[in-house]
Design a protein around this motif. Structure first.
Motif, short mmCIF file in Angstrom:
data_model
loop_
_atom_site.label_atom_id
_atom_site.label_comp_id
_atom_site.label_asym_id
_atom_site.label_seq_id
_atom_site.Cartn_x
_atom_site.Cartn_y
_atom_site.Cartn_z
N GLN B 16 0.84 -1.20 0.00
CA GLN B 16 0.00 0.00 0.00
C GLN B 16 0.88 1.25 0.00
OE1 GLN B 16 -3.40 -0.20 -0.30
NE2 GLN B 16 -3.14 1.98 -0.72
N ALA B 17 1.91 1.24 0.83
CA ALA B 17 2.80 2.41 0.94
C ALA B 17 3.51 2.66 -0.39
CB ALA B 17 3.81 2.18 2.05
N ARG B 19 2.38 1.83 -3.32
CA ARG B 19 1.36 2.34 -4.28
C ARG B 19 1.09 3.82 -4.04
NH1 ARG B 19 -1.23 -2.78 -4.50
NH2 ARG B 19 -2.34 -2.41 -2.55
N ASP B 20 1.04 4.21 -2.75
CA ASP B 20 0.71 5.59 -2.40
C ASP B 20 1.92 6.51 -2.38
OD1 ASP B 20 -1.78 4.54 -2.09
OD2 ASP B 20 -1.74 4.47 0.11
N HIS B 21 3.10 5.95 -2.56
CA HIS B 21 4.35 6.72 -2.50
C HIS B 21 4.48 7.50 -1.20
CE1 HIS B 21 5.07 5.74 -6.68
NE2 HIS B 21 3.83 6.12 -6.95
N THR B 22 4.09 6.91 -0.09
CA THR B 22 4.19 7.61 1.20
C THR B 22 5.64 7.61 1.66
OG1 THR B 22 3.69 5.56 2.34
CG2 THR B 22 1.85 7.04 1.96
#
Lengths: 188, 151
Positions: B16-17, B19-22
């Motif tokens: 998820q991270a 994908r979100d580029h966090t």
């Protein structure tokens, strides 16, 4: 009608240059899949040629029921697996105790993602660790992470149940993390 | 939560991270998985030649051309062989064909055709030609249905 379907019809109609465009579009997928299975550049190149010749010969059998990339992927996977069987090369499967190993305690928590990504040594080690994964896990992580295919598509290519695909992916990533932690422990 | 559940959760959070580029840094376990995901997205070392697609197109054209020439040669060869075979077999087959003529007047009367009309038909030539064509067709059919390497 999507681009792949248009291209398939163009190849079947004998349109000039259509097959070349088809190969150019799918050669990355075929190469990654085949190379990750056979792990030998020369053999992989020959198998890729064989795959595309079969694709051309059997294209009339494609029924447009699945994505074209899945159809080609299935052919590439089958040809590469047959090659391995013919050469009687060992196809190591994940051992049952894969998930039971505990991460090493000596690893410190001050892990820096960006610094590690920039560290060529760590990334080279990770590439080597990927190559050392059992053949089926290597193939699945390549399709999932590198080719960004869905679980259903991968299951169709490899003829494995979706749950098994997920399980192998989980175990492969876990195994790579253990390798990474071992490496970081060595560097510390 | 057991170890497997924890690992699965870290893997999911890492995906998820990515994908979100966090920004990294919240959880070192998740960050380790993020590094693995990045390594997994790296292209495989050696690659196919840049002109691979072009070479494949050329190879397919070459194979198609070769296949057409081979088919033509095989058809001609088979036809010649069948004709030679019939020529050789003719002295033995001719008496049998001659015996068949004996029944033809009966066929003439059966169909109400003038006596001897069917007997004057060049049966040997017709049967010989039919046998030759049939032989070639059979060979052609066999060649088409021979097992091909299926994907």
């Amino acid at each position: 009608m999507n681009d792949d379907q248009t291209l398939v019809r163009a190849v079947l109609a004998g349109q000039s240059g259509a097959f070349e465009r088809m190969v150019a579009r799918h050669q990355r997928l075929v190469w990654h899949l085949v190379y990750r299975i056979v792990q030998h550049p020369e053999d992989a190149r020959e198998i890729c040629q064989d795959v595309f010749l079969r694709v051309h010969r059997c294209l009339h059998q494609y029924r447009f029921e699945s994505a074209f990339s899945t159809w080609i992927g299935r052919i590439a996977y089958t040809v590469a697996m047959r090659f391995m069987q013919k050469k009687r090369l060992p196809m190591a499967e994940a051992s049952e105790d894969d998930g039971d190993e505990q991460p090493l305690d000596r690893v410190e928590d001050g892990f820096d993602l960006e610094a590690s990504c920039a560290d060529a040594e760590v990334m080279v080690h990770m590439s080597a660790a990927i190559e050392c994964l059992p053949q089926i896990q290597r193939t699945l992580v390549t399709l999932y992470h590198l080719e960004e295919m869905g679980i259903a598509e991968i299951a169709e290519i490899t003829q494995l149940p979706a749950g098994t695909v997920k399980n192998y992916l989980f175990r492969a990533r876990q195994r790579l993390k253990q390798q990474l932690e071992q490496r970081l422990g060595e560097l510390a | 939560m057991n170890n497997i559940d924890k690992e699965a959760r870290w893997q999911a959070l890492a995906e998820q991270a990515e994908r979100d580029h966090t920004a990294p840094g919240n959880d070192s376990q998740v960050d380790r998985y993020r590094l693995i995901l990045r390594a997994l997205r790296q292209p495989v070392g050696p690659q196919l030649a840049p002109d691979f697609a072009q070479a494949m197109q050329a190879e397919v054209l070459r194979q198609e051309h070769r296949s057409v020439v081979e088919d033509a040669l095989v058809t001609v060869l088979m036809t010649v062989m069948v004709l030679i075979g019939l020529y050789v077999a003719y002295p033995y087959v001719a008496p049998l064909l001659g015996q068949m003529r004996g029944s033809l007047p009966l066929a003439d009367s059966l169909f109400g055709i003038a006596d001897g009309a069917l007997a004057n038909v060049p049966w040997r030539a017709i049967i010989g030609s039919a046998a030759a064509i049939g032989g070639v067709m059979l060979i052609d059919r066999y060649a088409d249905s021979s097992p091909r390497l299926q994907a």
